[in-house]
Each structure stands twice: as C-alpha cells, then as structure tokens.
Design an enzyme around this catalytic site. Structure first.
Site, mmCIF file in Angstrom:
data_model
loop_
_atom_site.group_PDB
_atom_site.id
_atom_site.type_symbol
_atom_site.label_atom_id
_atom_site.label_comp_id
_atom_site.label_asym_id
_atom_site.label_seq_id
_atom_site.Cartn_x
_atom_site.Cartn_y
_atom_site.Cartn_z
ATOM 1 N N LEU A 60 0.844 -1.199 0.000
ATOM 2 C CA LEU A 60 0.000 0.000 0.000
ATOM 3 C C LEU A 60 0.877 1.244 0.000
ATOM 4 C CD1 LEU A 60 -3.415 0.267 1.146
ATOM 5 C CD2 LEU A 60 -2.055 2.053 2.144
ATOM 6 N N ASN A 107 -4.442 -7.849 -8.389
ATOM 7 C CA ASN A 107 -3.453 -6.862 -8.822
ATOM 8 C C ASN A 107 -2.292 -7.544 -9.521
ATOM 9 O OD1 ASN A 107 -0.628 -6.376 -7.409
ATOM 10 N ND2 ASN A 107 -1.981 -7.400 -5.916
ATOM 11 N N MET A 109 0.582 -5.344 -10.148
ATOM 12 C CA MET A 109 1.339 -4.094 -10.149
ATOM 13 C C MET A 109 2.761 -4.327 -10.681
ATOM 14 S SD MET A 109 -1.048 -2.251 -8.920
ATOM 15 C CE MET A 109 -0.366 -0.651 -8.561
ATOM 16 N N PHE A 111 5.732 -4.706 -8.757
ATOM 17 C CA PHE A 111 6.763 -3.978 -7.981
ATOM 18 C C PHE A 111 7.076 -2.605 -8.577
ATOM 19 C CE2 PHE A 111 9.048 -8.089 -6.289
ATOM 20 C CZ PHE A 111 7.965 -8.325 -5.447
ATOM 21 N N SER A 175 5.552 -12.716 -4.528
ATOM 22 C CA SER A 175 4.657 -11.980 -5.424
ATOM 23 C C SER A 175 4.470 -12.800 -6.697
ATOM 24 C CB SER A 175 5.246 -10.618 -5.781
ATOM 25 O OG SER A 175 4.544 -10.096 -6.885
ATOM 26 N N ASN A 177 3.659 -11.574 -9.470
ATOM 27 C CA ASN A 177 3.741 -10.666 -10.623
ATOM 28 C C ASN A 177 5.153 -10.384 -11.123
ATOM 29 O OD1 ASN A 177 0.894 -10.305 -10.546
ATOM 30 N ND2 ASN A 177 1.191 -9.017 -8.743
ATOM 31 N N THR A 178 6.141 -11.037 -10.511
ATOM 32 C CA THR A 178 7.510 -10.969 -11.034
ATOM 33 C C THR A 178 7.860 -12.392 -11.457
ATOM 34 O OG1 THR A 178 8.107 -9.107 -9.617
ATOM 35 C CG2 THR A 178 9.921 -10.465 -10.437
ATOM 36 N N LYS A 217 8.268 -13.712 3.451
ATOM 37 C CA LYS A 217 6.837 -13.732 3.097
ATOM 38 C C LYS A 217 6.590 -14.760 2.006
ATOM 39 C CE LYS A 217 3.065 -10.603 1.821
ATOM 40 N NZ LYS A 217 2.677 -9.195 1.785
ATOM 41 N N ASN A 246 1.104 -13.945 0.948
ATOM 42 C CA ASN A 246 0.879 -13.014 -0.161
ATOM 43 C C ASN A 246 -0.471 -13.313 -0.859
ATOM 44 O OD1 ASN A 246 1.592 -11.061 -2.204
ATOM 45 N ND2 ASN A 246 3.731 -11.479 -1.693
ATOM 46 N N THR A 247 -0.665 -12.708 -2.005
ATOM 47 C CA THR A 247 -1.889 -12.940 -2.779
ATOM 48 C C THR A 247 -1.825 -14.329 -3.435
ATOM 49 O OG1 THR A 247 -0.814 -11.878 -4.660
ATOM 50 C CG2 THR A 247 -2.256 -10.501 -3.308
ATOM 51 N N TYR A 318 -4.727 -5.508 4.195
ATOM 52 C CA TYR A 318 -4.625 -4.617 3.034
ATOM 53 C C TYR A 318 -6.026 -4.468 2.423
ATOM 54 C CZ TYR A 318 -2.793 -2.466 -1.264
ATOM 55 O OH TYR A 318 -2.535 -1.602 -2.306
ATOM 56 N N THR A 319 -6.516 -5.530 1.756
ATOM 57 C CA THR A 319 -7.785 -5.431 1.024
ATOM 58 C C THR A 319 -8.949 -5.083 1.956
ATOM 59 O OG1 THR A 319 -6.904 -7.038 -0.538
ATOM 60 C CG2 THR A 319 -9.275 -6.653 -0.627
HETATM 61 C C1 LIG Z 1 -2.615 -3.671 -4.841
HETATM 62 C C2 LIG Z 1 -1.768 -4.589 -4.028
HETATM 63 C C3 LIG Z 1 -0.388 -4.457 -4.052
HETATM 64 C C4 LIG Z 1 0.416 -5.312 -3.282
HETATM 65 N N1 LIG Z 1 1.776 -5.155 -3.306
HETATM 66 C C5 LIG Z 1 2.549 -5.950 -2.515
HETATM 67 C C6 LIG Z 1 3.940 -5.754 -2.467
HETATM 68 O O1 LIG Z 1 4.508 -4.855 -3.094
HETATM 69 N N2 LIG Z 1 4.679 -6.599 -1.663
HETATM 70 C C7 LIG Z 1 4.107 -7.592 -0.920
HETATM 71 O O2 LIG Z 1 4.810 -8.303 -0.200
HETATM 72 N N3 LIG Z 1 2.766 -7.779 -0.948
HETATM 73 C C8 LIG Z 1 1.989 -6.979 -1.714
HETATM 74 N N4 LIG Z 1 0.643 -7.168 -1.730
HETATM 75 C C9 LIG Z 1 0.052 -8.292 -0.945
HETATM 76 C C10 LIG Z 1 -0.450 -7.842 0.427
HETATM 77 O O3 LIG Z 1 0.586 -7.336 1.212
HETATM 78 C C11 LIG Z 1 -1.128 -9.012 1.157
HETATM 79 O O4 LIG Z 1 -0.148 -9.989 1.387
HETATM 80 C C12 LIG Z 1 -2.260 -9.643 0.356
HETATM 81 O O5 LIG Z 1 -3.017 -8.667 -0.326
HETATM 82 C C13 LIG Z 1 -3.197 -10.475 1.237
HETATM 83 O O6 LIG Z 1 -3.782 -9.679 2.243
HETATM 84 P P1 LIG Z 1 -5.255 -9.013 2.101
HETATM 85 O O7 LIG Z 1 -6.205 -10.097 1.700
HETATM 86 O O8 LIG Z 1 -5.525 -8.413 3.449
HETATM 87 O O9 LIG Z 1 -5.141 -7.965 1.045
HETATM 88 C C14 LIG Z 1 -0.187 -6.322 -2.489
HETATM 89 C C15 LIG Z 1 -1.578 -6.443 -2.462
HETATM 90 C C16 LIG Z 1 -2.367 -5.597 -3.206
HETATM 91 C C17 LIG Z 1 -3.862 -5.761 -3.151
#
Ligand SMILES: Cc1cc2nc3c(=O)[nH]c(=O)nc-3n(C[C@H](O)[C@H](O)[C@H](O)COP(=O)(O)O)c2cc1C
Length: 338
Positions: A60, A107, A109, A111, A175, A177-178, A217, A246-247, A318-319
């Site tokens: 975030l 997402n 994104m 990084f 992540s 996305n990488t 993580k 993570n996601t 986060y979400t």
């Molecule tokens: C838009 C977005 C960007 C994120 N960017 C990162 C990131 O840069 N690094 C990371 O470790 N996790 C990132 N996450 C993952 C969150 O830190 C978290 O692990 C994940 O969303 C699960 O938690 P939540 O269900 O509460 O969102 C991102 C999540 C979202 C939604």
C-alpha cells in the site's frame, strides 16, 4: 463516507487519491478515525515490542511516502515496500481490479517503486521528525530485469541500505507478478538467498550494534509438502518470522467473476480460508520456534481472531482496509484488546 465516490473511480486512481488526501490531512484530524479508548494489547514478537498486533501489509505504501500519516489510524506496525534496488515502472495499466461482490482485489502491479535510495531517504527521517514511533518493517524484492540466478544480490543490496532504518526486514519471494520469483521459495535458490542474507544480518548487526529481524513472506499457493519443507529450512536458517502470506494465483473461489481471467494476485475475502490453512500448517510444523504473521483475507474481527487462533502472533491487512476503511483497524484492535 468517501467509499461510494472512490468506488466510482478506477482502483488505482482512487488508491492514489486516497493516499494523497491522507498525506495532506493533519494528523490530529486523521486521529479521529482511531479509537483511543481501546486498551491495546501489546505484543513482543521477533524480539520487538509491538504497541498492538495489527499491521498494514506491504504494497500500500511501496515507497514509504505515506507511513507517517497512515500511522495515525492506529496500526501497531506498518510494512513499507516492496522496494527494489533500482526504480522500476511496474506493469502496464490497468493492473488493479476491484471485485466488489467478492470483496476482493486482483493486482498485477509488478513492484512499481521509486527504488531503495528514495525509500531510505523517506524512512531515515522518521525518528527525527517525531513521527511514527510504532514498528516499521521494510519489504524488499528484486528488479524485474535481474536474472533469477543473481536475485540474492538484489535482496542483499536492499538489505544493506535499509538495515540501519528498519525495525524488521521482509524478504518477499512470493509476489505472483515478477516471473520466477516464487521459485526462490524452495531448494537451492532458497538456500543461497538465506545463506547470503543471514550472513549479512550477522555482519550488519555487528556494524550497527543492533539486530534487525528477518521475516520471509510466502505464497498461499505452496502445497502442504512444500510448506513443511519451507518451514524446516526456515528453522535451520533461524529465520525470525514468516509472513503467511501473499496474494493467490488461484481463481477457484471466484470462478464466476468477470475478472477471473485477469492475471495477477487475488486478495481479500476469497483468500481468507486458504491463508488460515497455511498459517495452521506452518504452526503445526514450527512448534512455536518461529512466529507467524497472519495475512490474507482479514475483513473483520472474526477473521482476525480465527487467524490468531490458527497460530498467528501478528496480523496484517490490506484489502480489508479498502472495503471496510479505518474502522477495520479499530474493530480488530478492540477484539484483541486486554
Ligand atoms: C494492490 C496490491 C499491491 C500489493 N503489493 C505488494 C507488495 O509490493 N509486496 C508484498 O509483499 N505484498 C503486496 N501485496 C500483498 C499484500 O501485502 C497481502 O499480502 C495480500 O493482499 C493479502 O492480504 P489481504 O487479503 O488483506 O489484502 C499487495 C496487495 C495488493 C492488493
């Protein structure tokens, strides 16, 4: 109150607008969102004293531009990043999708961030400016263009730069996305990464006279056997914390969604169950030797309590914050209070 308006805007626009507004709002006004009457239960985890166990998850505040303002909402800790050695733009937009019905986000994104030197400038100001005095974690990653075989050098470069200013450091190898990043979670790649970073941790702790814990993580998509293998390796290397997680790349819980075919990581309510399973599997294998930070699908205090019961010592959101706003932090703090 702003949610109906913000939800009319594309997700990344409303994200940027909200954060810019938060930054411009005086802390005493932001503080109105935080319920000061809650008797927070502090927690000592990874050798650090957390004022309360509710944290902001990484992603975030990728560049540490907003943490001083976000702190006024009542978080016990904030994790900034993911940051990479060099700045990079991330993937093309659109790269964030709002799944309203499912209370979820997807997402990709990639990084996007301003690079570690910018982040260090931001966090080096914190102690002097009388700002955030909670726990500050820094989440580190690798640049897209760095080959996987030298990924450990990117993590090392980030670690060396942020060490002095971070309360703990998170190694993000999860992540989706990488490309290839998640391959670092097992086998020789993981061993090389952990050897490099644990050696650096020893050297840096002597140099700075302070031990900064290292958390890793992980992804919720590892199968049970791989989770056990990872837990055993983390114990062997004396990793200080595991963030689960993570996601997810899975679309099983959102097959009906119009966004199901969008590439990226899914977060929010469809992740709750799996995140809790992973916490539980880790807890069974770790026997309390390494603390777990529970993250994924916490949208209310019941989710928080259940993640805690499964084995999490700390929690991150986060979400849930996107869907519930700052009230979510109060709700969880209250449920976990003394
Ligand atoms: C838009 C977005 C960007 C994120 N960017 C990162 C990131 O840069 N690094 C990371 O470790 N996790 C990132 N996450 C993952 C969150 O830190 C978290 O692990 C994940 O969303 C699960 O938690 P939540 O269900 O509460 O969102 C991102 C999540 C979202 C939604």
């Amino acid at each position: 109150m702003a949610k109906p308006l913000l939800f009319q805007l594309p997700p990344e626009v409303s994200h940027d607008l909200t954060l810019a507004t938060v930054k411009k709002t005086p802390a005493r006004l932001l503080r109105n969102f935080c319920d000061d009457s809650i008797a927070d239960k502090p927690a000592t985890v990874m050798g650090l004293n957390f004022p309360n166990p509710v944290g902001l998850a990484a992603g975030l505040d990728k560049n540490a531009d907003y943490y001083q303002s976000l702190a006024a909402l009542g978080f016990g800790f904030i994790e900034v990043g993911t940051v990479t050695p060099r700045p990079q733009p991330g993937n093309d937009k659109p790269r964030m999708f709002r799944l309203k019905k499912e209370k979820a986000l997807i997402n990709r994104m990639g990084f996007n961030n301003k690079g570690v030197d910018h982040l260090v400038r931001q966090i080096s100001q914190r102690k002097h400016s009388g700002g955030f005095d909670g726990i500050l974690g820094v989440n580190i990653g690798k640049n897209l263009t760095t080959p996987l075989s030298s990924a450990h050098e990117d993590y090392l470069a980030c670690m060396q730069k942020v060490y002095e200013h971070a309360d703990y450091i998170t190694v993000n190898i999860s992540s989706p996305n990488t490309p290839g990043l998640r391959d670092l979670q097992l086998g020789e790649s993981l061993e090389l990464l952990l050897t490099t970073l644990k050696t650096a941790q020893q050297e840096l702790s002597q140099q700075h006279g302070r031990y900064v814990p290292l958390a890793v993580k992980i992804a919720p998509d590892m199968d049970s056997e791989d989770i056990k293998l990872f837990a055993d390796t983390a114990k062997r290397y004396e990793i200080d914390g595991i963030i689960a997680g993570n996601t997810t790349s899975s679309r099983q819980a959102i097959e009906e969604s119009e966004f199901a075919s969008e590439a990226g990581g899914l977060s929010g309510e469809p992740l709750t169950h799996r995140a809790r399973q992973v916490i539980s599997l880790l807890a069974q294998r770790l026997h309390g030797e390494i603390p777990i930070v529970g993250c994924g699908g916490i949208l209310g205090s019941d989710d928080a309590l259940a993640h805690q019961k499964a084995g999490a010592s700390l929690l991150q959101v986060y979400t849930g914050l996107i869907y519930r706003g700052p009230q979510l932090i109060n709700d969880i703090r209250r449920a976990l209070s003394t």
